[in-house]
Design a protein around this motif. Structure first.
Motif, mmCIF file in Angstrom:
data_model
loop_
_atom_site.group_PDB
_atom_site.id
_atom_site.type_symbol
_atom_site.label_atom_id
_atom_site.label_comp_id
_atom_site.label_asym_id
_atom_site.label_seq_id
_atom_site.Cartn_x
_atom_site.Cartn_y
_atom_site.Cartn_z
ATOM 1 N N HIS A 243 -7.093 -2.418 4.964
ATOM 2 C CA HIS A 243 -6.819 -3.160 3.740
ATOM 3 C C HIS A 243 -8.100 -3.818 3.203
ATOM 4 N N GLU A 244 -8.858 -4.437 4.106
ATOM 5 C CA GLU A 244 -10.077 -5.129 3.657
ATOM 6 C C GLU A 244 -11.131 -4.134 3.152
ATOM 7 N N GLU B 95 -5.249 -9.747 -4.640
ATOM 8 C CA GLU B 95 -5.430 -10.904 -3.742
ATOM 9 C C GLU B 95 -4.072 -11.538 -3.430
ATOM 10 N N VAL C 66 -10.116 -3.519 -0.297
ATOM 11 C CA VAL C 66 -10.437 -4.655 -1.172
ATOM 12 C C VAL C 66 -11.934 -4.644 -1.504
ATOM 13 N N GLU D 270 -15.136 -10.622 5.959
ATOM 14 C CA GLU D 270 -13.766 -10.236 6.305
ATOM 15 C C GLU D 270 -13.714 -8.897 7.023
ATOM 16 N N HIS E 189 -5.081 -17.111 7.213
ATOM 17 C CA HIS E 189 -5.704 -16.094 6.366
ATOM 18 C C HIS E 189 -4.901 -15.862 5.082
ATOM 19 N N SER F 203 -2.429 -9.390 -0.971
ATOM 20 C CA SER F 203 -3.078 -9.574 0.341
ATOM 21 C C SER F 203 -2.480 -10.792 1.030
#
Ligand code: OFO
Length: 173
Positions: free
Chosen positions: A93-94, A17, A97, A130, A46, A20
């Protein structure tokens, strides 16, 4: 009391996180240097949200008798190829995650840590939002293509979106 393996896994998520947040911050700063102030505002905001995701985890680990460790982070990229590539990277990326969160949820079930399992549900819902938002934005950018006028309006839309989120609508955290 949190078990050592769960605490270790949550600390890994704290690091993700945190990175990110840095990643979004790097994209925000790049967008700002390109005169894309609406996109920059959205990305700066964000970056703050990701920091909040990290803080929430740190506080939870500490409350449960573990130790949330503040990670050392790698430098994110400095420049980006295009606005479209920025949002494609965000989507990728999300998705990553989300996979990590799902892995964490799975790990808590295996060791019957229902408290952490319950806590992680917030992250599960957040990831749905997201990913959906990143996907919508990538689709919009595909429609815009090389149209400079389209990019101008897109930048304005994102400025508006960041204002809406800052006012609390569409941001339940
Ligand atoms: Fe923390 O949700 Fe994005 O990365």
């Amino acid at each position: 009391m949190i078990s050592a393996p769960v605490s270790k896994a949550l600390n890994k998520q704290i690091e993700l996180e945190g990175s990110s947040s840095q990643f979004y911050l790097a994209m925000a700063s790049w967008a700002e240097t390109q005169g894309l102030n609406g996109i920059a505002a959205f990305l700066y905001q964000h970056a703050d949200e990701e920091r909040m995701h990290m803080l929430k985890l740190i506080r939870f680990v500490n409350e449960r008798g573990g130790h949330g460790v503040i990670p050392m982070l790698k430098q994110p990229p400095v420049t980006f190829k295009s606005v479209k590539s920025v949002f494609e990277e965000i989507l990728k990326h999300e998705i990553r995650v989300t996979a990590e969160i799902n892995g964490l949820v799975d790990a808590t079930l295996k060791v019957k840590d229902y408290t952490t399992h319950n806590f992680l549900q917030w992250y599960v819902s957040e990831q749905i939002e997201e990913e959906a938002l990143a996907r919508q934005i990538v689709d919009k950018l595909k429609l815009i293509g090389d149209d400079k006028g389209g990019l101008y309006f897109f930048d304005r839309d994102l400025e508006q979106l960041s204002k809406t989120e800052a006012s609390g609508e569409g941001n339940e955290a």
